[in-house]
Design a protein around this motif. Structure first.
Motif, PDB file in Angstrom:
ATOM      1  N   ILE A   1      25.291 -20.847  -7.707  1.00  0.00           N
ATOM      2  CA  ILE A   1      23.964 -20.576  -8.251  1.00  0.00           C
ATOM      3  C   ILE A   1      23.898 -19.111  -8.653  1.00  0.00           C
ATOM      4  CG2 ILE A   1      21.482 -20.623  -7.827  1.00  0.00           C
ATOM      5  CD1 ILE A   1      21.995 -22.847  -5.807  1.00  0.00           C
ATOM      6  N   ALA A   2      24.548 -18.819  -9.764  1.00  0.00           N
ATOM      7  CA  ALA A   2      24.562 -17.463 -10.336  1.00  0.00           C
ATOM      8  C   ALA A   2      25.023 -17.600 -11.776  1.00  0.00           C
ATOM      9  CB  ALA A   2      25.508 -16.554  -9.559  1.00  0.00           C
ATOM     10  N   TYR A   3      24.554 -16.709 -12.620  1.00  0.00           N
ATOM     11  CA  TYR A   3      24.991 -16.734 -14.008  1.00  0.00           C
ATOM     12  C   TYR A   3      26.481 -16.439 -14.089  1.00  0.00           C
ATOM     13  CZ  TYR A   3      20.087 -16.698 -15.400  1.00  0.00           C
ATOM     14  OH  TYR A   3      18.772 -17.014 -15.580  1.00  0.00           O
ATOM     15  N   VAL A   4      27.169 -17.112 -14.991  1.00  0.00           N
ATOM     16  CA  VAL A   4      28.608 -16.933 -15.143  1.00  0.00           C
ATOM     17  C   VAL A   4      28.919 -15.494 -15.540  1.00  0.00           C
ATOM     18  CG1 VAL A   4      30.630 -17.632 -16.487  1.00  0.00           C
ATOM     19  CG2 VAL A   4      29.042 -19.365 -15.623  1.00  0.00           C
ATOM     20  N   TYR A   5      28.142 -14.917 -16.455  1.00  0.00           N
ATOM     21  CA  TYR A   5      28.415 -13.539 -16.881  1.00  0.00           C
ATOM     22  C   TYR A   5      28.268 -12.575 -15.707  1.00  0.00           C
ATOM     23  CZ  TYR A   5      23.519 -11.985 -17.034  1.00  0.00           C
ATOM     24  OH  TYR A   5      22.244 -11.613 -16.708  1.00  0.00           O
ATOM     25  N   MET A   6      27.344 -12.870 -14.789  1.00  0.00           N
ATOM     26  CA  MET A   6      27.136 -12.004 -13.636  1.00  0.00           C
ATOM     27  C   MET A   6      28.307 -12.133 -12.659  1.00  0.00           C
ATOM     28  SD  MET A   6      24.967  -9.719 -12.733  1.00  0.00           S
ATOM     29  CE  MET A   6      23.385 -10.058 -13.444  1.00  0.00           C
ATOM     30  N   GLN A   7      28.826 -13.344 -12.478  1.00  0.00           N
ATOM     31  CA  GLN A   7      30.006 -13.533 -11.632  1.00  0.00           C
ATOM     32  C   GLN A   7      31.190 -12.746 -12.202  1.00  0.00           C
ATOM     33  OE1 GLN A   7      31.054 -17.556 -10.249  1.00  0.00           O
ATOM     34  NE2 GLN A   7      29.126 -18.236 -11.168  1.00  0.00           N
ATOM     35  N   MET A   8      31.330 -12.819 -13.503  1.00  0.00           N
ATOM     36  CA  MET A   8      32.422 -12.119 -14.170  1.00  0.00           C
ATOM     37  C   MET A   8      32.260 -10.605 -14.014  1.00  0.00           C
ATOM     38  SD  MET A   8      33.507 -12.719 -18.090  1.00  0.00           S
ATOM     39  CE  MET A   8      34.711 -11.692 -18.884  1.00  0.00           C
ATOM     40  N   ALA A   9      31.060 -10.100 -14.256  1.00  0.00           N
ATOM     41  CA  ALA A   9      30.791  -8.669 -14.114  1.00  0.00           C
ATOM     42  C   ALA A   9      31.013  -8.223 -12.671  1.00  0.00           C
ATOM     43  CB  ALA A   9      29.368  -8.346 -14.565  1.00  0.00           C
ATOM     44  N   ASP A  10      30.568  -9.034 -11.719  1.00  0.00           N
ATOM     45  CA  ASP A  10      30.757  -8.697 -10.307  1.00  0.00           C
ATOM     46  C   ASP A  10      32.240  -8.629  -9.951  1.00  0.00           C
ATOM     47  OD1 ASP A  10      28.019  -8.557  -9.905  1.00  0.00           O
ATOM     48  OD2 ASP A  10      27.873 -10.556  -8.991  1.00  0.00           O
ATOM     49  N   HIS A  11      33.030  -9.548 -10.493  1.00  0.00           N
ATOM     50  CA  HIS A  11      34.458  -9.559 -10.201  1.00  0.00           C
ATOM     51  C   HIS A  11      35.135  -8.304 -10.763  1.00  0.00           C
ATOM     52  CE1 HIS A  11      38.718 -10.794 -10.741  1.00  0.00           C
ATOM     53  NE2 HIS A  11      38.526 -11.189  -9.500  1.00  0.00           N
ATOM     54  N   ILE A  12      34.801  -7.942 -11.983  1.00  0.00           N
ATOM     55  CA  ILE A  12      35.388  -6.742 -12.590  1.00  0.00           C
ATOM     56  C   ILE A  12      34.908  -5.500 -11.841  1.00  0.00           C
ATOM     57  CG2 ILE A  12      35.516  -5.337 -14.689  1.00  0.00           C
ATOM     58  CD1 ILE A  12      35.287  -8.029 -16.259  1.00  0.00           C
ATOM     59  N   ALA A  13      33.628  -5.465 -11.459  1.00  0.00           N
ATOM     60  CA  ALA A  13      33.094  -4.331 -10.696  1.00  0.00           C
ATOM     61  C   ALA A  13      33.819  -4.194  -9.360  1.00  0.00           C
ATOM     62  CB  ALA A  13      31.592  -4.506 -10.468  1.00  0.00           C
ATOM     63  N   GLU A  14      34.120  -5.313  -8.736  1.00  0.00           N
ATOM     64  CA  GLU A  14      34.855  -5.291  -7.466  1.00  0.00           C
ATOM     65  C   GLU A  14      36.253  -4.708  -7.660  1.00  0.00           C
ATOM     66  OE1 GLU A  14      36.768  -8.650  -4.586  1.00  0.00           O
ATOM     67  OE2 GLU A  14      34.680  -8.953  -5.194  1.00  0.00           O
ATOM     68  N   ARG A  15      36.902  -5.073  -8.754  1.00  0.00           N
ATOM     69  CA  ARG A  15      38.234  -4.539  -9.043  1.00  0.00           C
ATOM     70  C   ARG A  15      38.177  -3.030  -9.290  1.00  0.00           C
ATOM     71  NH1 ARG A  15      41.912  -7.217 -12.905  1.00  0.00           N
ATOM     72  NH2 ARG A  15      43.386  -6.152 -11.552  1.00  0.00           N
ATOM     73  N   ILE A  16      37.101  -2.579  -9.923  1.00  0.00           N
ATOM     74  CA  ILE A  16      36.926  -1.143 -10.154  1.00  0.00           C
ATOM     75  C   ILE A  16      36.734  -0.441  -8.807  1.00  0.00           C
ATOM     76  CG2 ILE A  16      35.386   0.617 -11.126  1.00  0.00           C
ATOM     77  CD1 ILE A  16      34.909  -1.383 -13.478  1.00  0.00           C
ATOM     78  N   SER A  17      35.889  -0.997  -7.949  1.00  0.00           N
ATOM     79  CA  SER A  17      35.620  -0.344  -6.664  1.00  0.00           C
ATOM     80  C   SER A  17      36.846  -0.333  -5.755  1.00  0.00           C
ATOM     81  CB  SER A  17      34.436  -1.006  -5.958  1.00  0.00           C
ATOM     82  OG  SER A  17      34.782  -2.296  -5.504  1.00  0.00           O
ATOM     83  N   ARG A  18      37.721  -1.334  -5.879  1.00  0.00           N
ATOM     84  CA  ARG A  18      38.953  -1.370  -5.077  1.00  0.00           C
ATOM     85  C   ARG A  18      40.025  -0.443  -5.636  1.00  0.00           C
ATOM     86  NH1 ARG A  18      38.890  -7.532  -4.808  1.00  0.00           N
ATOM     87  NH2 ARG A  18      40.408  -7.303  -6.464  1.00  0.00           N
ATOM     88  N   GLY A  19      39.798   0.077  -6.838  1.00  0.00           N
ATOM     89  CA  GLY A  19      40.772   0.981  -7.442  1.00  0.00           C
ATOM     90  C   GLY A  19      41.836   0.278  -8.264  1.00  0.00           C
ATOM     91  N   GLU A  20      41.715  -1.030  -8.441  1.00  0.00           N
ATOM     92  CA  GLU A  20      42.674  -1.761  -9.279  1.00  0.00           C
ATOM     93  C   GLU A  20      42.519  -1.358 -10.739  1.00  0.00           C
ATOM     94  OE1 GLU A  20      42.769  -6.029  -8.728  1.00  0.00           O
ATOM     95  OE2 GLU A  20      42.271  -5.772  -6.606  1.00  0.00           O
ATOM     96  N   LEU A  21      41.298  -1.075 -11.121  1.00  0.00           N
ATOM     97  CA  LEU A  21      41.009  -0.582 -12.469  1.00  0.00           C
ATOM     98  C   LEU A  21      40.542   0.861 -12.301  1.00  0.00           C
ATOM     99  CD1 LEU A  21      39.125  -3.692 -13.873  1.00  0.00           C
ATOM    100  CD2 LEU A  21      41.439  -2.956 -14.425  1.00  0.00           C
ATOM    101  N   ARG A  22      41.357   1.794 -12.745  1.00  0.00           N
ATOM    102  CA  ARG A  22      41.099   3.213 -12.549  1.00  0.00           C
ATOM    103  C   ARG A  22      40.224   3.763 -13.673  1.00  0.00           C
ATOM    104  NH1 ARG A  22      42.790   4.671  -7.816  1.00  0.00           N
ATOM    105  NH2 ARG A  22      43.435   6.744  -8.436  1.00  0.00           N
ATOM    106  N   PRO A  23      39.514   4.862 -13.401  1.00  0.00           N
ATOM    107  CA  PRO A  23      38.733   5.507 -14.466  1.00  0.00           C
ATOM    108  C   PRO A  23      39.615   5.821 -15.668  1.00  0.00           C
ATOM    109  CG  PRO A  23      38.150   6.429 -12.346  1.00  0.00           C
ATOM    110  CD  PRO A  23      39.339   5.527 -12.114  1.00  0.00           C
ATOM    111  N   GLY A  24      39.103   5.504 -16.840  1.00  0.00           N
ATOM    112  CA  GLY A  24      39.839   5.723 -18.078  1.00  0.00           C
ATOM    113  C   GLY A  24      40.668   4.524 -18.515  1.00  0.00           C
ATOM    114  N   ALA A  25      40.839   3.538 -17.638  1.00  0.00           N
ATOM    115  CA  ALA A  25      41.622   2.343 -17.995  1.00  0.00           C
ATOM    116  C   ALA A  25      40.875   1.528 -19.043  1.00  0.00           C
ATOM    117  CB  ALA A  25      41.886   1.492 -16.762  1.00  0.00           C
ATOM    118  N   ARG A  26      41.609   1.033 -19.999  1.00  0.00           N
ATOM    119  CA  ARG A  26      41.016   0.213 -21.058  1.00  0.00           C
ATOM    120  C   ARG A  26      40.964  -1.233 -20.605  1.00  0.00           C
ATOM    121  NH1 ARG A  26      42.142  -2.752 -25.677  1.00  0.00           N
ATOM    122  NH2 ARG A  26      40.840  -2.242 -27.461  1.00  0.00           N
ATOM    123  N   LEU A  27      39.787  -1.849 -20.754  1.00  0.00           N
ATOM    124  CA  LEU A  27      39.654  -3.273 -20.459  1.00  0.00           C
ATOM    125  C   LEU A  27      40.161  -4.079 -21.643  1.00  0.00           C
ATOM    126  CD1 LEU A  27      36.068  -3.566 -18.913  1.00  0.00           C
ATOM    127  CD2 LEU A  27      38.235  -3.397 -17.719  1.00  0.00           C
TER     128      LEU A  27
END
Length: 97
Positions: A15-41
């Motif tokens: 029970i959540a919008y798909v775009y929000m699940q996707m954004a949350d997943h990418i945000a989680e990867r950013i917070s874990r450091g998997e996606l570093r500042p300056g990295a291109r998506l």
């Protein structure tokens, strides 16, 4: 971007919008450091393919990440992980320390 298992982190039954699940997943990867500042998506169509969603859903997720201040989009360049805000308050040049 998706987990190593090859499965999408998107749960259409959740029970959540798909775009929000996707954004949350990418945000989680950013917070874990998997996606570093300056990295291109990846581009929106590539993100859509990776997550198994429509490209407009990927666009909406990217917009959500921009609204959160986690990514910056440069026209004709791409979308990049934003650098953390400067801590200028702590280094305003006051030589009190």
């Amino acid at each position: 971007m998706t987990p190593d298992s090859g499965q999408s982190p998107i749960d259409p039954n959740k029970i959540a919008y798909v775009y929000m699940q996707m954004a949350d997943h990418i945000a989680e990867r950013i917070s874990r450091g998997e996606l570093r500042p300056g990295a291109r998506l990846p581009g929106e169509r590539d993100l859509a393919a990776e997550y198994g969603v429509a490209h407009l859903t990927a666009r909406r997720a990217t917009r959500e990440l921009r609204d959160r201040g986690l990514v910056v989009t440069l026209p004709a360049k791409g979308t990049f992980v934003a650098y953390p805000p400067d801590t200028e308050e702590a280094t305003d040049g006051d030589p009190e320390e």
